[in-house]
Design an enzyme around this catalytic site. Structure first.
Site, PDB file in Angstrom:
ATOM      1  N   CYS A  10      -6.443  -3.161   7.121  1.00 35.68           N
ATOM      2  CA  CYS A  10      -7.548  -2.406   6.997  1.00 35.68           C
ATOM      3  C   CYS A  10      -8.709  -3.030   6.331  1.00 35.68           C
ATOM      4  CB  CYS A  10      -7.169  -1.043   6.421  1.00 35.68           C
ATOM      5  SG  CYS A  10      -6.595  -1.131   4.746  1.00 35.68           S
ATOM      6  N   CYS A  43       0.872  -1.095   0.179  1.00 34.07           N
ATOM      7  CA  CYS A  43      -0.144  -0.222   0.074  1.00 34.07           C
ATOM      8  C   CYS A  43       0.815   1.249  -0.007  1.00 34.07           C
ATOM      9  CB  CYS A  43      -0.984  -0.022   1.143  1.00 34.07           C
ATOM     10  SG  CYS A  43      -2.249   1.287   1.282  1.00 34.07           S
TER      11      CYS A  43
END
Length: 385
Positions: free
Chosen positions: A209, A112
Site C-alpha cells: 500500500c 501490518c
C-alpha cells in the site's frame, strides 16, 4: 449459536468490520447487516495518502476511505476513520526499511496484520463493545471442540490469504471472524451487486500500500539515504564481477537487472549488508533444503517445544503452493527448523515460512515464522549446489 459462532442472536451482537474500501470488506459489512447484526465499520488511515489518492491497486488511501464511507452510508451503519499513520510508520514502514538494509526481503502485510490491524484494531473493537472483529480476508476459521478457533486455508485457492495471516495469535483468532473464507471471489462480487454497493466492480488491491507502482527501492532510499551505498557484485568464490548501487535493489533469486556478462545465467544467491556485496551464482546455488525460523507463532496443538519431528507442508512464498517438509524444534537455539523434502529455489531471509498440517487445499494453518539468514540456510544451498 449464530452464524458467527457467537451465543446471542444477531440483533444483540455487535460486530466491528474492518473496512478497507474494497469489495471484500464491504460485502462482509453488507452480509452481516443483512443478517441483522449490529454492525460498526472502521477504516484505518495508515499512511500519507495524498500521492496515492488516485493510484490503482493500493489500499487504505484517500479514495478507499471515501469508498468505505459511501458503502457505510448505503448500508446505514456507523463508520469511523482512525488516523494510524504514526503507528503504521513505526511498526511497518520503518521495519520494512530496516529489514531491506539488513539484506532481507520482508513481507510488510504480515507485520501490518500482526502489529496494527489485529492488535490495535482488535482492542478498539472491544472498546466499542463488539463481540467480534470481522474482516474481508480469504481465510477460514473454525471452532475447536476444546475451545478457541483454528485457522484454515480458504475455499477459493486463488484468493487464499493464509500466508499473510499466520502470525495471528490464538487469542486474536478467537475474536476474529472471516465470513468470506468459505466463498469464492466471484460470489463475493455478485453479492456486492445484489447489495447495491458501488464498489462491486472495484479492482482488487495489488501493490504494497505505501509503495507506488512497486518501487520499494525508492521508498527505502528516501527513508534511509545510506541504503544506496554502492558495492561489489561477486561470484561464490568472491571474484569481483561488477558493481551495484545498493543492495536494496536486489533480492535472493533475482536474475534481471544484474548487468553482468557471463557464460551462464546468474542469480542473486545472498546479500551481505556488512560488506555491501551482492553474491551471485548459478541457479543450483539457490536450492535450499533447511530453514531456521525465528518469531515462531504456533497455532497447532501443544507447545512448539514439544515438537519432535513432524511431517508438515510449508509455503516459503505467497505465490507458491505448500510443499512437504519436516518440522522440528532446536532446543539449543530455541527455534523451529524446517527440512524441505524437495529443495526450494529463492528462499530469502526476511520472508515468511508458513506451516500447514499437510498439502490439502483446505489444510489447517499450524503457524509460521520469519526465515533468517543463518548457517543452516546457506548449508542447504551449498549441499544442493
Amino acid at each position: 449459536m449464530n452464524s458467527l459462532d457467537l451465543p446471542k442472536p444477531p440483533h444483540e451482537t455487535r460486530v466491528v468490520v474492518a473496512m478497507s474500501g474494497g469489495v471484500d470488506s464491504s460485502v462482509v459489512a453488507g452480509l452481516l447487516k443483512r443478517e441483522g447484526y449490529d454492525v460498526v465499520g472502521v477504516t484505518l488511515q495508515l499512511y500519507d495518502h495524498g500521492a496515492a489518492t488516485h493510484r490503482k491497486g493500493a489500499c487504505c488511501a484517500g479514495r478507499d476511505i471515501h469508498d468505505a464511507r459511501a458503502v457505510a452510508e448505503t448500508l446505514g451503519i456507523p463508520h469511523y476513520v482512525l488516523d494510524y499513520e504514526d503507528r503504521f510508520r513505526e511498526s511497518v514502514i520503518d521495519r520494512f526499511a530496516e529489514s531491506y538494509l539488513s539484506g532481507e526481503t520482508p513481507i510488510p502485510c504480515v507485520e501490518c496484520n500482526r502489529s496494527v490491524k489485529f492488535r490495535d484494531l482488535l482492542g478498539l473493537a472491544r472498546d466499542l463493545g463488539a463481540e467480534a472483529l470481522a474482516t474481508g480476508h480469504y481465510v477460514a476459521s473454525r471452532a475447536r471442540p476444546e475451545g478457541g478457533r483454528a485457522l484454515y486455508r480458504a475455499l477459493d485457492p486463488a484468493r487464499d490469504q493464509s500466508y499473510f495471516l499466520y502470525a495471528t495469535t490464538p487469542e486474536q483468532l478467537a475474536y476474529l471472524r472471516f465470513p468470506l473464507g468459505e466463498r469464492p471471489k466471484d460470489e463475493t462480487r455478485a453479492l456486492a451487486r445484489e447489495l447495491g454497493l458501488a464498489v462491486a466492480d472495484k479492482a482488487d488491491s495489488q501493490d504494497i500500500c505505501f509503495v507506488p507502482q512497486g518501487g520499494y527501492a525508492d521508498v527505502i532510499a528516501k527513508l534511509r539515504p545510506e541504503a544506496t551505498r554502492p558495492g561489489e557484485i561477486v561470484d561464490l568464490d568472491g571474484r569481483r564481477l561488477g558493481e551495484h548501487e545498493g543492495i536494496i535493489h536486489y533480492t535472493v533469486g533475482q536474475r534481471r537487472g544484474l548487468k553482468l556478462s557471463a557464460g551462464e545465467p546468474l542469480y542473486v544467491v545472498r546479500l551481505e549488508p556488512e560488506t555491501a556485496r551482492v553474491v551471485v551464482g548459478p541457479r543450483a546455488a539457490l536450492a535450499t533444503r533447511r530453514i531456521r525460523l525465528t518469531d515462531l507463532n504456533w497455532l497447532g496443538d501443544g507447545a512448539p517445544e514439544d515438537i519432535a519431528e513432524r511431517p508438515v507442508a510449508v509455503r516459503v512464498r505467497s505465490t507458491r503452493e505448500p510443499r512437504p517438509a519436516r518440522l522440528s524444534w532446536n532446543a539449543a537455539e530455541a527455534c523451529a527448523e524446517v527440512e524441505l523434502l524437495v529443495p526450494e529455489d529463492g528462499v530469502s531471509p526476511g520472508q515468511a515460512c508458513v506451516i500447514y498440517a499437510d498439502d490439502d487445499p483446505r489444510a489447517q494453518v499450524l503457524g509460521g515464522g520469519t526465515i533468517r539468514r543463518i548457517g543452516a540456510l546457506q548449508a542447504g544451498a551449498a549441499e544442493a549446489a
